[in-house]
Design an enzyme around this catalytic site. Structure first.
Site, PDB file in Angstrom:
ATOM      1  N   TRP A   1      -3.170  -8.747  -3.838  1.00 27.42           N
ATOM      2  CA  TRP A   1      -2.638 -10.021  -3.023  1.00 27.42           C
ATOM      3  C   TRP A   1      -2.896 -11.378  -3.584  1.00 27.42           C
ATOM      4  O   TRP A   1      -3.892 -11.456  -4.271  1.00 27.42           O
ATOM      5  CB  TRP A   1      -3.554  -9.896  -1.834  1.00 27.42           C
ATOM      6  CG  TRP A   1      -3.135  -8.657  -0.748  1.00 27.42           C
ATOM      7  CD1 TRP A   1      -3.878  -7.379  -0.446  1.00 27.42           C
ATOM      8  CD2 TRP A   1      -2.037  -8.432  -0.021  1.00 27.42           C
ATOM      9  NE1 TRP A   1      -3.332  -6.648   0.317  1.00 27.42           N
ATOM     10  CE2 TRP A   1      -2.123  -7.105   0.409  1.00 27.42           C
ATOM     11  CE3 TRP A   1      -0.680  -9.194   0.299  1.00 27.42           C
ATOM     12  CZ2 TRP A   1      -0.975  -6.764   1.451  1.00 27.42           C
ATOM     13  CZ3 TRP A   1       0.214  -8.569   0.840  1.00 27.42           C
ATOM     14  CH2 TRP A   1      -0.082  -7.480   1.510  1.00 27.42           C
TER      15      TRP A   1
ATOM     16  N   ASP B   1       0.746  -1.317  -0.191  1.00 24.97           N
ATOM     17  CA  ASP B   1       0.126  -0.001   0.005  1.00 24.97           C
ATOM     18  C   ASP B   1       0.875   1.142   0.029  1.00 24.97           C
ATOM     19  O   ASP B   1       1.818   1.434   0.839  1.00 24.97           O
ATOM     20  CB  ASP B   1      -0.716   0.174   1.141  1.00 24.97           C
ATOM     21  CG  ASP B   1      -1.607  -1.128   1.637  1.00 24.97           C
ATOM     22  OD1 ASP B   1      -1.600  -2.132   0.974  1.00 24.97           O
ATOM     23  OD2 ASP B   1      -2.117  -1.053   2.684  1.00 24.97           O
TER      24      ASP B   1
HETATM   25  C1  FRU Z   1      -3.883  -3.709   2.793  1.00 25.39           C
HETATM   26  C2  FRU Z   1      -3.103  -4.109   3.808  1.00 25.39           C
HETATM   27  C3  FRU Z   1      -3.584  -3.047   5.307  1.00 25.39           C
HETATM   28  C4  FRU Z   1      -2.475  -3.487   6.222  1.00 25.39           C
HETATM   29  C5  FRU Z   1      -1.315  -3.555   5.379  1.00 25.39           C
HETATM   30  C6  FRU Z   1      -0.288  -4.578   5.760  1.00 25.39           C
HETATM   31  O1  FRU Z   1      -3.340  -4.102   1.830  1.00 25.39           O
HETATM   32  O2  FRU Z   1      -3.758  -5.143   4.354  1.00 25.39           O
HETATM   33  O3  FRU Z   1      -5.011  -3.354   5.709  1.00 25.39           O
HETATM   34  O4  FRU Z   1      -2.162  -2.398   7.132  1.00 25.39           O
HETATM   35  O5  FRU Z   1      -1.782  -3.993   4.072  1.00 25.39           O
HETATM   36  O6  FRU Z   1       0.844  -4.567   4.843  1.00 25.39           O
END
Ligand code: FRU
Length: 480
Positions: free
Chosen positions: A297, A38
């Site tokens: 993901w 992110d």
């Molecule tokens: C979103 C997420 C968030 C979390 C982060 C962990 O892609 O799952 O909710 O803070 O990535 O890397």
């Protein structure tokens, strides 16, 4: 004493020395090496754009999360900065998860989620998540200030704070999952960045709308208020919600202290294979800009073979049209990347493909293309063997189709054609990505591409009939 930050920076530099290049983007922000997910803490502060991001500097896989950092004067050319945050304190031992940045009286302040595994890494049903603060005087080095907010009773998944200031208060939205596996967004009000109380549950998932809502963002746009977030657990419905996880928005009205009144149901932000966890920020001149993680993901990421994974989308300016739809267009600063310009003359496409560039040269490109009348069943653009962007006349859809050796990277994503048949495309190609902006921003499709070397031919094609190409322009881009 070697601090976690020094260790992380040293590991990153060692890894960077071995990073491969074939897929490494030339004008998108990617980690110097290692893993990225992110975008975090996007902000314009003291004359510079800052992009932080979820980062694992020890290898190309997700792991204990750090905050990577890059700065830019124009949102287009990014310069890497030292890693901003490393996990290691008792409250963020296993990760500095996503969050945002604000200017608190001139101090660049990061609000992030401290993550702890209670029963072994990866066990999602035994975690502790709290909100934390880190501050910086120079915009490069950050000092952790500890925990500023703990979860309400019964909530364990409690993360991704987006903070802003309005009407003399601080505000924060947070993503959450309740005991009944229902995604929600919580709204907090703060007297300072250290004192918060729950204002209300801003909104929560109806049946089928997800067990967890990640990375919320809540901002005004025109006369509307947009709640953008990334829900997990929405099943595919016909041609909608084709990716494993979605990102999208609800449009409504809101004033501080009031409920969020919904005007329009959930709409996806992007219709490509790879777009998640978008966040917005305000540019120097007041434009609202969105950037997302241009990956998904659990998708295979062939760049891992080169020692890195993950990149951010191009920055897009968003606005609300009179019909209430959110439009997205690449920021105008991107035009400064254009170098060599080539006109695509109006032509009729038929069985013979028209090569747009000499062999295998489609690497950093912007294409503006206008399509006309057609009798063809399909016509469009092909990049190498693995990617086609075409009009499917029978389905009346524009399709972005990917086919690579790995079955998990194959498949179509699509958007409807407009009623009047107009089709104007702006396409950005980098070493391992394509972003397609349709009809001045009505739709956007972002996907990662992995052409093998020698497979970067770019051609126009039509099958079973003829298609009129009204012409276009093709620019080589140069990021240096
Ligand atoms: C979103 C997420 C968030 C979390 C982060 C962990 O892609 O799952 O909710 O803070 O990535 O890397």
């Amino acid at each position: 004493m070697t601090t976690p930050l020094i260790k992380a920076q040293a590991a990153l530099e060692t890894l960077q020395a071995t990073r491969g290049n074939a897929f490494y983007p030339l004008y998108h922000l990617a980690p110097p090496a290692g893993w990225m997910n992110d975008p975090n803490g996007l902000i314009y502060h003291n004359g510079l754009y800052h992009a932080f991001y979820q980062h694992h500097p020890f290898d190309e896989n997700w792991g204990p999360m750090h905050w990577g950092h890059a700065t830019s004067r124009d949102m287009v050319r990014w310069e890497h900065q030292p890693i901003a945050l490393a996990p290691g304190n008792e409250w963020d031992r296993d990760g500095c998860f996503s969050g945002s940045a604000v200017d608190d009286n001139g101090v660049l302040s990061l609000i992030y989620t401290g993550h702890i595994w209670l029963e072994g890494a990866g066990n999602d049903s035994a975690i502790r998540q709290v909100q934390c603060l880190a501050t910086s005087e120079d915009g490069v080095h950050f000092t952790k200030q500890g925990v500023i907010l703990t979860p309400p009773p019964g909530i364990m998944h409690f993360r991704d704070p987006k903070v802003w200031q309005q009407d003399g208060n601080w505000w924060m939205v947070l993503g959450a999952r309740d005991q009944h596996d229902r995604g929600k967004v919580l709204l907090y009000r703060g007297n300072s960045l250290r004192e918060w109380r729950l204002d209300r549950i801003l909104t929560e998932a109806d049946a089928g709308m997800g067990y967890m809502w990640e990375c919320p963002d809540f901002f005004p746009l025109g006369n509307s208020q947009i709640l953008m977030f990334s829900p997990q657990g929405i099943p595919a419905q016909g041609l909608k919600y084709q990716n494993l996880f979605q990102s999208g928005y609800l449009r409504g009205r809101w004033q501080p202290g009031e409920a969020f009144r919904l005007c329009q149901p959930f709409e996806e932000m992007d219709h490509g294979h790879d777009f998640y966890a978008p966040q917005s920020f305000v540019a120097a001149d007041g434009r609202r800009i969105v950037m997302g993680w241009m990956d998904m993901w659990e998708s295979p990421m062939p760049s891992k073979g080169e020692g890195w994974a993950g990149c951010l989308s191009l920055p897009r300016e968003v606005c609300i049209m009179p019909n209430g739809k959110l439009y997205q267009n690449p920021v105008h600063e991107l035009a400064t990347l254009r170098t060599h310009e080539q006109l695509v003359l109006p032509c009729v496409l038929d069985k013979l493909n028209q090569r747009l560039l000499p062999d295998a040269q489609a690497v950093e490109l912007e294409i503006a293309w206008e399509c006309g009348q057609s009798t063809a069943e399909r016509y469009g653009i092909r990049l190498g063997q693995g990617c086609e962007l075409f009009v499917d006349a029978q389905a009346r859809r524009l399709v972005l189709s990917r086919s690579y050796q790995d079955e998990r990277l194959c498949g179509d994503r699509s958007v409807p054609l407009s009623e009047n048949g107009d089709l104007h495309l702006r396409i950005f190609i980098d070493r391992s990505s394509i972003e397609v902006f349709v009809n001045q921003g009505e739709y956007c499709l972002s996907s990662r591409l992995y052409p093998r070397s020698g497979e970067r031919q770019l051609e126009l094609f039509a099958s079973h009939g003829k298609a009129l190409c009204r012409g276009g322009t093709l620019w080589q881009l140069n990021s240096l």
